[in-house]
Design an enzyme around this catalytic site. Structure first.
Site, PDB file in Angstrom:
ATOM      1  N   GLU A  29      42.268 -58.271  61.728  1.00  0.00           N
ATOM      2  CA  GLU A  29      43.695 -58.131  62.031  1.00  0.00           C
ATOM      3  C   GLU A  29      43.960 -58.191  63.530  1.00  0.00           C
ATOM      4  O   GLU A  29      43.040 -58.065  64.341  1.00  0.00           O
ATOM      5  CB  GLU A  29      44.220 -56.810  61.462  1.00  0.00           C
ATOM      6  CG  GLU A  29      43.555 -55.585  62.065  1.00  0.00           C
ATOM      7  CD  GLU A  29      44.469 -54.378  62.110  1.00  0.00           C
ATOM      8  OE1 GLU A  29      45.517 -54.479  62.772  1.00  0.00           O
ATOM      9  OE2 GLU A  29      44.121 -53.348  61.502  1.00  0.00           O
ATOM     10  N   LYS A 167      44.133 -42.526  58.720  1.00  0.00           N
ATOM     11  CA  LYS A 167      44.247 -41.472  59.725  1.00  0.00           C
ATOM     12  C   LYS A 167      44.675 -40.154  59.085  1.00  0.00           C
ATOM     13  O   LYS A 167      45.440 -40.138  58.127  1.00  0.00           O
ATOM     14  CB  LYS A 167      45.220 -41.905  60.825  1.00  0.00           C
ATOM     15  CG  LYS A 167      44.736 -43.156  61.562  1.00  0.00           C
ATOM     16  CD  LYS A 167      45.745 -43.649  62.564  1.00  0.00           C
ATOM     17  CE  LYS A 167      45.253 -44.926  63.222  1.00  0.00           C
ATOM     18  NZ  LYS A 167      45.246 -46.080  62.294  1.00  0.00           N
TER      19      LYS A 167
END
Length: 309
Positions: A29, A167
């Site tokens: 990405e 996260k």
């Protein structure tokens, strides 16, 4: 030179040749580069990721949309453009790809955007840092509408995504439930615990464990015989780069308070929290971020090689 499938999707010659000859390819990405790392370091990491993929026997395909063309495999000049301090690239999830192409704008692709373009290009393996997920409710509310498009895209897109979980600012338990509802297999790589990006364990278990790239490739191939959804392979941050848990918890509490004080919401929450982690940790979180994404690129390459056998 590029091989253009149609006017909005362009594969570099190297990537096009690799796809045509069934040579292993790993998608990478670009949002991490343009929005997740500081200028200078982002370009170093971009090149390190591509070199890691090559060293492991696969072809790297960094993905971005430049001037309305979705490019799968970037030249070094294009990598420099994505990483430039003044690049001012949009952040492109799957919903944003059509407008970016039609209006001839430029942007860096998120997990959802990258997975969709990789799949369209015939690439089955994708390495990233962390997956998006379900956010915790805002203060005063008991539910959230903030659910990352990464989850829905993975439910419909047949790619294997290698990441270090998501996260810890997210509701990881709820995220795993959404993945289960959408029939996305979640594998732990040499771990029984689902990782939480900077931390090797979120305190939650993984449904299935694999201990080598061949097992991961076999699971992905078998799953694709029954389903159009992707597979998530969770690879914990290398132990030597894991953030100290007490430091992590303090930074997270401070970051959430900062978000509340500033009235930040939606897609702006994560960048604010990450910036606080990067500055308040003295760079330790940046080191962890780089270490885990490089480890994920290496693992993804090994799996891609096994799939190509």
């Amino acid at each position: 030179m590029t091989n253009t499938l149609h006017t909005s999707l362009s594969l570099s010659s190297e990537v096009a040749d690799a796809v045509a000859t069934r040579t292993p390819v790993v998608a990478l990405e670009s949002t991490l580069l343009s929005h997740g790392l500081p200028p200078g370091r982002n370009l170093d990491v971009a090149r390190r990721l591509e070199n890691t993929v090559r060293e492991t026997g696969a072809v790297p395909a960094t993905i971005a949309v430049l001037d309305g063309v979705a490019r799968v495999g970037l030249t070094d000049a294009e990598l420099e453009r994505v990483c430039a301090p003044d690049a001012d690239l949009d952040k492109l999830s799957l919903r944003d790809l059509g407008p970016a192409v039609a209006l001839r704008t430029s942007g860096a692709t998120t997990v959802a955007g990258t997975a969709a373009l990789a799949h369209a290009a015939g690439i089955s393996v994708f390495a990233t840092g962390g997956l998006g997920g379900v956010h915790h409710p805002l203060p005063g509310s008991d539910l959230t509408w903030d659910v990352s498009a990464d989850l829905g895209t993975l439910a419909r897109t047949g790619v294997l995504v290698v990441c270090s979980g998501m996260k810890s600012i997210l509701d990881i338990a709820a995220t795993l439930e959404v993945l289960e509802t959408n029939s996305v297999p979640v594998l732990g790589y040499r771990t029984d615990d689902f990782p939480a990006f900077y931390l090797r364990s979120s305190g939650l278990s993984v449904p299935r464990r694999v201990d080598d790239p061949a097992q991961a490739a076999a699971v992905f191939a078998a799953h694709r015989a029954f389903s159009d959804s992707g597979v998530l392979l969770a690879n914990p941050v290398p132990a030597e780069h894991e953030l100290d848990r007490a430091l992590h918890d303090r930074l997270l509490a401070e970051g959430l308070e900062l978000v509340r004080e500033r009235g930040v919401s939606g897609s702006d929450v994560t960048p604010v929290l990450l910036e606080h982690f990067h500055t308040a940790s003295g760079g330790a979180s940046l080191d962890a971020n780089e270490a885990l994404v490089v480890a994920n690129a290496r693992l993804a390459s090994n799996v891609a090689v096994e799939l190509a056998r």
